[in-house]
Scaffold this motif. Structure first.
Motif, PDB file in Angstrom:
ATOM      1  N   THR A  46       0.736 -14.418 -44.894  1.00  0.00           N
ATOM      2  CA  THR A  46      -0.198 -13.865 -43.630  1.00  0.00           C
ATOM      3  C   THR A  46      -0.243 -12.622 -44.072  1.00  0.00           C
ATOM      4  O   THR A  46       0.846 -12.036 -44.559  1.00  0.00           O
ATOM      5  N   CYS A 139      -3.418 -16.574 -42.751  1.00  0.00           N
ATOM      6  CA  CYS A 139      -2.323 -17.679 -43.097  1.00  0.00           C
ATOM      7  C   CYS A 139      -3.078 -18.624 -43.915  1.00  0.00           C
ATOM      8  O   CYS A 139      -3.932 -19.297 -44.162  1.00  0.00           O
ATOM      9  N   ARG A 162       3.177 -11.495 -43.244  1.00  0.00           N
ATOM     10  CA  ARG A 162       4.400 -12.563 -43.979  1.00  0.00           C
ATOM     11  C   ARG A 162       4.382 -13.123 -44.205  1.00  0.00           C
ATOM     12  O   ARG A 162       3.488 -13.536 -44.737  1.00  0.00           O
ATOM     13  N   ARG A 163       5.692 -13.635 -44.587  1.00  0.00           N
ATOM     14  CA  ARG A 163       6.274 -14.607 -45.668  1.00  0.00           C
ATOM     15  C   ARG A 163       7.012 -16.338 -45.208  1.00  0.00           C
ATOM     16  O   ARG A 163       7.718 -15.742 -44.168  1.00  0.00           O
ATOM     17  N   ARG A 166       7.398 -15.086 -41.359  1.00  0.00           N
ATOM     18  CA  ARG A 166       8.521 -13.837 -41.120  1.00  0.00           C
ATOM     19  C   ARG A 166       7.942 -12.747 -41.416  1.00  0.00           C
ATOM     20  O   ARG A 166       7.676 -13.220 -42.046  1.00  0.00           O
ATOM     21  N   PRO A 167       8.473 -11.709 -40.540  1.00  0.00           N
ATOM     22  CA  PRO A 167       8.203 -10.323 -41.028  1.00  0.00           C
ATOM     23  C   PRO A 167       8.641 -10.529 -42.888  1.00  0.00           C
ATOM     24  O   PRO A 167      10.101 -10.502 -42.638  1.00  0.00           O
TER      25      PRO A 167
END
Length: 178
Positions: A46, A139, A162-163, A166-167
């Protein structure tokens, strides 16, 4: 599919949106405490769309749209289709291989969420994009799509926010700044 772009019937619209709500735990809302608005898949990245705010000629936006559309097209077989979903508005099924030329129909919607959630989905819901208008984020999910787009999108938008929902780890954030 005879036409390259077909508006979803009322029944198909309900079925696709019901499945999207269930599979992605979709929770629309303008409150940042509820973001991200979907359960982002493990194979997702994202990005913030804020870097496009300073894009007076829309060159980066145009490049972003081009990269996402090309990536999605690569991930769909020649006879395959995608869903283009616009939250609480008409949504479509279309063949990305038949909507790219100047004499052909254009893609419905855009990966850039212009005032509403804009979503592209493969028929199996494993590959696509989710544009969040209030978080101003995009995303992308599906490993094949990420493989062909992520480096190019990093160049347009910068490091991801994010990946896999999650950050990024601190080390990743530091290396992205240097």
């Amino acid at each position: 599919m005879n036409d390259p772009v077909v508006q979803l019937s009322e029944a198909e619209y309900r079925d696709v949106w019901d499945r999207f709500y269930a599979d992605f735990a979709f929770r629309p809302g303008m409150n940042p405490a509820t973001w991200p608005a979907i359960k982002e898949p493990l194979d997702s990245i994202t990005w913030s769309l804020a870097p496009l705010d300073d894009d007076p000629g829309y060159e980066r936006l145009d490049r972003l749209v081009e990269v996402v559309q090309q990536g999605l097209t690569v991930c769909v077989p020649p006879q395959g289709t995608l869903f283009a979903l616009d939250w609480q508005h008409a949504s479509f099924r279309f063949s990305p291989h038949l909507v790219r030329g100047s004499e052909q129909e254009r893609w419905p919607l855009s990966p850039y969420p212009d005032g509403d959630y804009y979503i592209y989905l493969s028929g199996d819901f494993l590959t696509g994009s989710f544009g969040h208008p209030w978080e101003e984020s995009l995303c992308l999910f599906g490993q094949g799509l990420l493989d062909v787009t992520s480096t190019k999108i990093d160049a347009i938008l910068g490091a991801p926010i994010r990946r896999s929902g999650r950050p990024p780890h601190r080390a990743e954030r530091r290396s992205a700044r240097t």
